[in-house]
Design a protein around this motif. Structure first.
Motif, PDB file in Angstrom:
ATOM      1  N   GLN A   1       0.824  -1.202   0.000  1.00 53.91           N
ATOM      2  CA  GLN A   1       0.000   0.000   0.000  1.00 53.91           C
ATOM      3  C   GLN A   1       0.864   1.260   0.000  1.00 53.91           C
ATOM      4  OE1 GLN A   1      -2.845  -1.479  -0.915  1.00 53.91           O
ATOM      5  NE2 GLN A   1      -3.959  -0.054   0.388  1.00 53.91           N
TER       6      GLN A   1
ATOM      7  N   GLY B   1      -7.281   1.635   6.876  1.00 57.01           N
ATOM      8  CA  GLY B   1      -8.424   0.924   6.300  1.00 57.01           C
ATOM      9  C   GLY B   1      -8.078  -0.518   6.011  1.00 57.01           C
ATOM     10  N   VAL B   2      -7.041  -0.715   5.211  1.00 60.83           N
ATOM     11  CA  VAL B   2      -6.641  -2.069   4.852  1.00 60.83           C
ATOM     12  C   VAL B   2      -6.153  -2.828   6.084  1.00 60.83           C
ATOM     13  CG1 VAL B   2      -4.930  -3.392   3.582  1.00 60.83           C
ATOM     14  CG2 VAL B   2      -6.147  -1.533   2.459  1.00 60.83           C
TER      15      VAL B   2
ATOM     16  N   VAL C   1      -8.937  -4.234   8.112  1.00 59.23           N
ATOM     17  CA  VAL C   1      -9.471  -5.444   7.504  1.00 59.23           C
ATOM     18  C   VAL C   1      -8.549  -6.630   7.793  1.00 59.23           C
ATOM     19  CG1 VAL C   1      -9.957  -6.573   5.329  1.00 59.23           C
ATOM     20  CG2 VAL C   1     -10.733  -4.241   5.708  1.00 59.23           C
ATOM     21  N   TYR C   2      -7.256  -6.399   7.626  1.00 59.69           N
ATOM     22  CA  TYR C   2      -6.356  -7.527   7.817  1.00 59.69           C
ATOM     23  C   TYR C   2      -6.309  -7.983   9.275  1.00 59.69           C
ATOM     24  CZ  TYR C   2      -2.985 -10.958   6.750  1.00 59.69           C
ATOM     25  OH  TYR C   2      -2.406 -12.176   6.585  1.00 59.69           O
TER      26      TYR C   2
ATOM     27  N   GLY D   1     -14.306  -4.698  12.435  1.00 62.44           N
ATOM     28  CA  GLY D   1     -13.199  -4.264  11.576  1.00 62.44           C
ATOM     29  C   GLY D   1     -13.709  -3.463  10.400  1.00 62.44           C
ATOM     30  N   ASP D   2     -14.788  -3.939   9.793  1.00 56.34           N
ATOM     31  CA  ASP D   2     -15.362  -3.217   8.664  1.00 56.34           C
ATOM     32  C   ASP D   2     -15.846  -1.840   9.091  1.00 56.34           C
ATOM     33  OD1 ASP D   2     -14.841  -5.196   6.960  1.00 56.34           O
ATOM     34  OD2 ASP D   2     -16.884  -5.972   6.799  1.00 56.34           O
TER      35      ASP D   2
ATOM     36  N   ARG E   1     -12.973   0.359   9.555  1.00 59.45           N
ATOM     37  CA  ARG E   1     -12.420   0.770   8.273  1.00 59.45           C
ATOM     38  C   ARG E   1     -13.189   1.945   7.702  1.00 59.45           C
ATOM     39  NH1 ARG E   1     -12.309   1.495   3.460  1.00 59.45           N
ATOM     40  NH2 ARG E   1     -14.574   1.583   3.573  1.00 59.45           N
ATOM     41  N   ASP E   2     -14.519   1.823   7.729  1.00 60.39           N
ATOM     42  CA  ASP E   2     -15.351   2.911   7.211  1.00 60.39           C
ATOM     43  C   ASP E   2     -15.150   4.172   8.033  1.00 60.39           C
ATOM     44  OD1 ASP E   2     -16.241   1.059   5.484  1.00 60.39           O
ATOM     45  OD2 ASP E   2     -18.224   0.784   6.404  1.00 60.39           O
TER      46      ASP E   2
ATOM     47  N   ASP F   1     -12.105   6.143   7.320  1.00 61.44           N
ATOM     48  CA  ASP F   1     -11.973   6.633   5.961  1.00 61.44           C
ATOM     49  C   ASP F   1     -12.659   7.990   5.847  1.00 61.44           C
ATOM     50  OD1 ASP F   1     -11.995   7.167   3.346  1.00 61.44           O
ATOM     51  OD2 ASP F   1     -12.610   5.157   2.700  1.00 61.44           O
TER      52      ASP F   1
END
Lengths: 306, 306, 558
Positions: free
Chosen positions: B187, B221-222, B225-226, B291-292, B295-296, B299
């Motif tokens: 990234q 963000g990524v 998720v990870y 996690g999602d 992430r949102d 962002d």
């Protein structure tokens, strides 16, 4: 580009050398040895065995000997499988692992990318949650549970598929490939979703949408490629891992792949076999990561290699 | 995880990017977004409840987690005696054991993930941002670590440090940061060419500060998720460690260990698999949705959009 | 643990999913493996019950991958099973395990018990048609003890004259006390009367090998296309980690008596996976059975489950070189008495293992010196355990803190956890359980610096108490307990020199009585062998050593 590849291939040599060195001494440090069993050997017998495999020499000398043989492409004899060389064992095991792992990778990519894309497009909608729940099921239930469950269902109860063994037809591959692919689906789907959402929000995609380009065109030509960067970062080593075999899958389905050798080799302190697989695996990882780095440039031109 | 970005004049000057570093209310805003995400809030509440339950239930349960009942071996779930989850193959209450095991698993999941997060982000961001030779060397080290036989590493750790529970966490985190590092680096390669980073660079912001304030926040963000993928992995690795003798020792337990045991009684005592597996799956799903949501929330584009 | 019959309805949604994924294809193509599952439409054995199946192919679970099929270098159980089909020693075993003439038609032993003469069959043939002669046996035995062969099991031949010196490299292999008197007569001299010599000679270390092929191919002779054996089958295919296929040896001396045409040994080290393949109809008999499934199998496949006593002893050893067990017999006795073996064997280990009160498993002719407490009730044992515990200086206020070491394995883990719970309940002992990976475990146990109590198991090599008792000799390398009792050593030495078999067994029993008074080990149970055998496999008989040569087996019509 060519210069980059050449440099990376040259990089691989010191990398592998460091790997060989660290792995060699690490493996030797572990308690026990290849000829240690519950039943102890008569001293003379043990002495003979150690001498036959040069284990009686000082460790540094053994290391020099090993690297010397390696340079000539000789991985040495296996300690556990007395009559076979490590090269022979890898040559027997790798094609099996490669076939199953490669297929699993394909299945996982197809399923994972689809689920991830669907989820990203319907962010926080019902389809998103359903897709993610399906994907997460793959890692929520560990392989050592999934594999026996599948066998119980499809082989023992329904009798549709063989419970194990190599066979010759595709039937023997279905369950192992499925088992191996499941957790990977979760990883790929989750990473795809996360990064696709991010890409879809970026200015250039918004511009494209504002211009009225249809969604599938945007996905195909603009959004999907950069969104694959984290997936790819993950896939490099994961691919190497998949095609070199999973011990759980190979044991439960009775497949003669590399993963099983590795674990039996480690448990039996089969130094040469473990070293051989480590080196083979290391070279594959380097190769896969090289491919990944090359693909970065293609997927996201901003991430230029310098 | 990264700390709150400090407010600096340099940062405000470079706010052309998606996340122009330290906006004052970043975390407050993020929390606001998170609160509006129903799935994430339900997940967070469930996790909080679980965290309370794993502490409370074993403490108040009438059946001790380590007390066998020879007359109720592998007994199915029953109201009688409060054995709602049935008993295991030693007649120990599975309800108590499931919650007791949750302590270990949640702890391992959090601590080991944190370790891998810190290591992975630092390593990946530095390598990706520095580029050139530094990047090459750092990533080749990652390649080497990938290829090292994990089993021997564990055996060595066990021999060297005995059975320190803290060591389990560190060991698990120390293997799982490699994927994270690769993803973060991938990234970063793209991020560092973006306008806002170049602007900061043009203004003479030192590299360390750029990584901290401009690169890392945009990675979250990524990363979020990870992380949701790392937690399940870590919980399962723990059960593999107990296979090698480094994990939790009897009569203590963990979800990984319980699921492993239950898998061997798929047909004879399905409850010994179903309950721990259900708790494991629910926990993982919750981490997934949380996690999602994170992430949102992290962002900034998302916020402006809606 | 009754489980309702599996319903198929429940399975449908998942199956449909698999179909949607396009993976439910090709349920038919089974590959080259023989004899797919057949529905039991025909009664097993046809009308007479003994009718044979048209295809005489036996599919066996083979256990782990054989390390080699060189009979003199092989050491594992899985390789020994296959070698038993490929070679034939002087002495063989009937289906029930009793010794019977094999390559030798008859034998005689001298009055002093030191010289054995074997008369070979005149019709013995190698699988390439060559005659089997006494010289082949001389060559084989010499090769077995020759240090250059790198055999790991040759020490089993130690009773043969000069064998130990040859193994140690002090004498040439030609000095081994074995010679061919003529083509068909073999003489073996032993260093002391060895009543169990015939049992030893069934071991693969004593097999003959075909000299020309060994000399041609060296250590790589044990491969398909090269290996020449004198057994009922020949090696046809060897797919590493997958399977080994044997076919009938047309030259075998009793080829007419071999019914099976092919034997497949599938390499499966995971017992659960093996069970699944057996139930899916891919195997006719298994290598073992997962301990946890025995209850289920008793309910569902009672006729196919074969459980029989096995020549093995499962004990826990005490480290006598360290506190708390050094010079503390009462404590060892307390821990031994406090365990309820009925529960441990009946409900935890689960295969109906025999509770053990001695170190040597029951053997025909051996007067087992069962201790008095074996006849007590569990309450009496526990009361005495508490008395001894107190005598050893421990109490509720000052409990014993004990570390119990075992090697990583789910069955050992369950047993150890149960023992810890019993000790806590009866005596208040606080046990810390510690598992280690096998090799680490062996080293820890051997060094004995930090061990207290540890798992110890022993499987006899042959049917004689000596194979167990010698372990606790003060100079034995396997004596990880550190047991040193001169009186015990002396009794073993006396027994070794004794010609009269009955007196010898009396002496050994006397030695074990000393052992059981000192309790360097805590006897727990005697192993059983566990197998699944399809109803159409005829000729299978459980036996003490768990040896089932394929030549005794055949496939009935089904």
């Amino acid at each position: 580009m060519l210069g980059f590849i050449v440099r990376r291939v040259l990089d691989a040599i010191p990398t592998l050398l460091v790997l060989v060195t660290v792995a060699f001494f690490m493996i030797r440090l572990a308690p026990g040895g290849p000829f240690d069993a519950e039943k102890r050997l008569p001293p003379q017998v043990e002495q003979n065995l150690r001498a036959a495999y040069h284990l009686d020499e000082p460790l540094p000398l053994q290391f020099v000997r090993y690297v010397g043989n390696l340079a000539r492409g000789d991985f040495g004899p296996s300690f556990q499988y007395r009559d076979r060389t490590v090269t022979e064992l890898i040559a027997i095991g790798f094609p099996v692992s490669f076939r199953i792992g490669g297929l699993a990778l394909l299945v996982a990519l197809l399923a994972g990318l689809s689920l991830g894309t669907v989820a990203a497009l319907r962010q926080n909608g019902a389809a998103d949650h359903a897709a993610m729940a399906v994907a997460m099921a793959g890692i929520s239930v560990p392989t050592f549970v999934v594999a026996p469950l599948l066998v119980l269902l499809f082989a023992v109860t329904l009798g549709w598929l063989p419970a194990g063994g190599l066979g010759s037809g595709p039937a023997n591959l279905v369950l192992p490939v499925l088992t191996l692919a499941l957790p990977q689906v979760a990883y790929i789907a989750r990473l795809t979703r996360g990064s696709l959402i991010e890409v879809l929000r970026s200015p250039f995609i918004r511009t494209a949408r504002a211009q009225g380009l249809p969604l599938h065109t945007i996905l195909r030509y603009h959004a999907l490629k950069p969104a694959l960067v984290p997936v790819l970062s993950y896939l490099g080593p994961a691919a190497a891992g998949l095609i070199t075999g999973s011990v759980v899958v190979e044991q439960i389905f009775g497949l003669p792949g590399l993963g099983r050798y590795f674990v039996t080799g480690a448990l039996n302190r089969d130094y040469t076999l473990v070293m051989g697989i480590v080196i083979f695996y290391g070279a594959l990882i380097i190769l896969c990561n090289l491919v990944v780095d090359l693909l970065y440039g293609w997927l996201d031109p901003r991430a230029v290699q310098r | 995880m990264s700390t709150t970005p400090p407010k600096t004049p340099a940062a405000t000057a470079a706010t052309t990017g998606p996340r122009g570093a330290a906006e004052g209310g970043l975390w407050a805003d993020a929390f606001g977004v998170l609160r509006r995400n129903r799935a994430a809030m339900v997940a967070a509440a469930t996790l909080a409840l679980l965290a309370v339950l794993v502490v409370v239930v074993p403490a108040v349960s009438p059946n001790a987690f380590d007390r066998p009942d020879w007359d109720h071996i592998s007994a199915p779930p029953a109201l009688e005696g409060g054995r709602l989850f049935g008993t295991d193959s030693l007649g120990r209450d599975l309800l108590t054991r499931t919650f007791y095991g949750g302590r270990m698993s949640l702890l391992v999941g959090l601590v080991a993930t944190l370790v891998s997060l810190v290591l992975g982000i630092t390593w990946g961001a530095v390598a990706g941002y520095a580029g050139g030779r530094v990047d090459r060397v750092m990533m080749r080290i990652v390649d080497i670590l990938y290829a090292l036989p994990f089993m021997f590493l564990v055996i060595l750790l066990m021999v060297l440090f005995g059975r320190n529970i803290l060591l389990i966490f560190v060991a698990i985190g120390a293997i799982n940061w490699l994927d994270m590092a690769r993803i973060v680096r991938g990234q970063t390669l793209g991020l560092k060419e973006r306008e806002f980073v170049e602007a900061a660079r043009a203004m003479g912001v030192p590299p360390g500060a750029i990584i901290r304030r401009h690169i890392v926040p945009n990675l979250l963000g990524v990363v979020a998720v990870y992380v949701t993928l790392t937690i399940p992995q870590v919980i399962l690795v723990e059960s593999f460690l107990s296979f090698l003798g480094l994990g939790v020792q009897e009569p203590m337990t963990s979800w990984g260990a319980l699921v492993n045991e239950g898998a061997q009684e798929l047909e004879t005592a399905p409850w010994s698999l179903v309950f721990p597996a259900a708790f494991l799956a629910v926990t993982l799903l919750c981490f997934n949705f949380l996690g999602d949501g994170l992430r949102d929330a992290l962002d900034p584009r998302d916020r402006s959009a809606g | 643990m009754a489980e309702p019959r599996r319903t198929r309805r429940r399975a449908l949604p998942l199956a449909a999913l698999a179909l949607v994924l396009g993976l439910g294809l090709a349920a038919c193509g089974r590959g080259p493996e023989p004899g797919a599952a057949v529905p039991a439409a025909v009664a097993v054995g046809g009308a007479t019950g003994t009718e044979l199946h048209a295809r005489q192919v036996l599919r066996r679970g083979g256990g782990p991958e054989p390390e080699t099929l060189d009979p003199h270098r092989a050491e594992g159980v899985s390789s020994s099973n296959i070698l038993r089909d490929l070679f034939e020693g002087l002495v063989g075993e009937a289906a029930d395990g009793t010794l019977q003439p094999a390559a030798a038609a008859s034998w005689a032993v001298s009055d002093d018990g030191l010289t054995w003469t074997f008369r070979l069959r005149p019709d013995g043939r190698w699988s390439n048609g060559d005659r089997v002669t006494a010289a082949d046996f001389v060559y084989g035995l010499r090769r077995s003890v020759d240090p250059a062969t790198l055999s790991e099991y040759s020490a089993i031949l130690a009773p043969i004259e000069n064998a130990e010196a040859v193994i140690a490299g002090e004498r040439p292999p030609a000095d081994l006390g074995v010679r061919a008197l003529d083509d068909l007569t073999l003489e073996i001299r032993v260093r002391a009367p060895t009543p169990y010599l015939l049992g030893l000679l069934t071991h693969s270390s004593a097999y003959p090998v075909h000299r020309p092929t060994v000399e041609q191919y060296g250590s790589g002779f044990a491969r398909p296309g090269r290996l020449v054996g004198n057994g009922p089958f020949v090696l046809d295919e060897w797919r590493v980690q997958s399977h080994i296929r044997l076919v009938r040896n047309a030259y075998f001396r009793d080829a007419a008596g071999t019914v099976l045409e092919e034997v497949w040994y599938y390499t499966i080290e995971n017992a659960d996976a093996e069970l699944a393949r057996y139930r899916a109809g891919e195997l006719d008999m298994t290598y073992t059975v997962p301990a946890r499934q025995i209850g289920w199998l008793r309910e569902n496949l009672p006729a196919e489950l074969k459980i029989a006593p096995y020549l093995g002893s499962y004990v826990f050893g005490f480290n006598l070189g360290q506190p708390p067990f050094r010079d503390n017999q009462p404590l060892r006795l307390a821990l031994t008495l406090a365990l309820d073996r009925e529960i441990l064997t009946g409900r935890i280990s689960g295969a109906g293992e025999l509770p053990a009160y001695t170190w040597v498993p029951p053997m025909p002719g051996y007067p087992s010196p069962t201790p008095e407490w074996a006849s007590w009730t569990q309450e009496e044992r526990e009361a005495e355990a508490r008395r001894q515990y107190a005598a050893a200086g421990y109490s509720a206020e000052r409990p014993l803190r004990l570390q119990l070491l075992y090697n990583t394995d789910p069955n050992h883990r369950r047993l150890a956890a149960a023992m810890a719970a019993m000790w806590r309940e009866v005596l208040g002992v606080e046990t810390e359980l510690l598992n280690q990976e096998w090799q680490v475990f062996l080293q820890t146990r051997r060094e004995g610096f930090e061990t207290e109590a540890f798992r110890y198991g022993w499987i006899g090599d042959y049917q004689d108490p000596y194979t167990f008792l010698e372990i606790l000799h003060s100079r034995n390398g396997l004596n990880d307990m550190g047991y040193r009792n001169p009186a015990y050593d002396e009794l073993l030495a006396k027994a070794a020199a004794e010609v009269d078999a009955t007196v010898r067994l009396q002496l050994l029993s006397e030695a074990e009585r000393l052992l059981l008074a000192d309790l360097p080990v805590l006897p727990l149970y005697f192993y059983v062998s566990k197998q699944l055998v399809k109803p159409w496999v005829a000729g299978f008989e459980p036996n003490l050593l768990d040896h089932h040569p394929s030549r005794h087996l055949r496939i009935l019509a089904h």
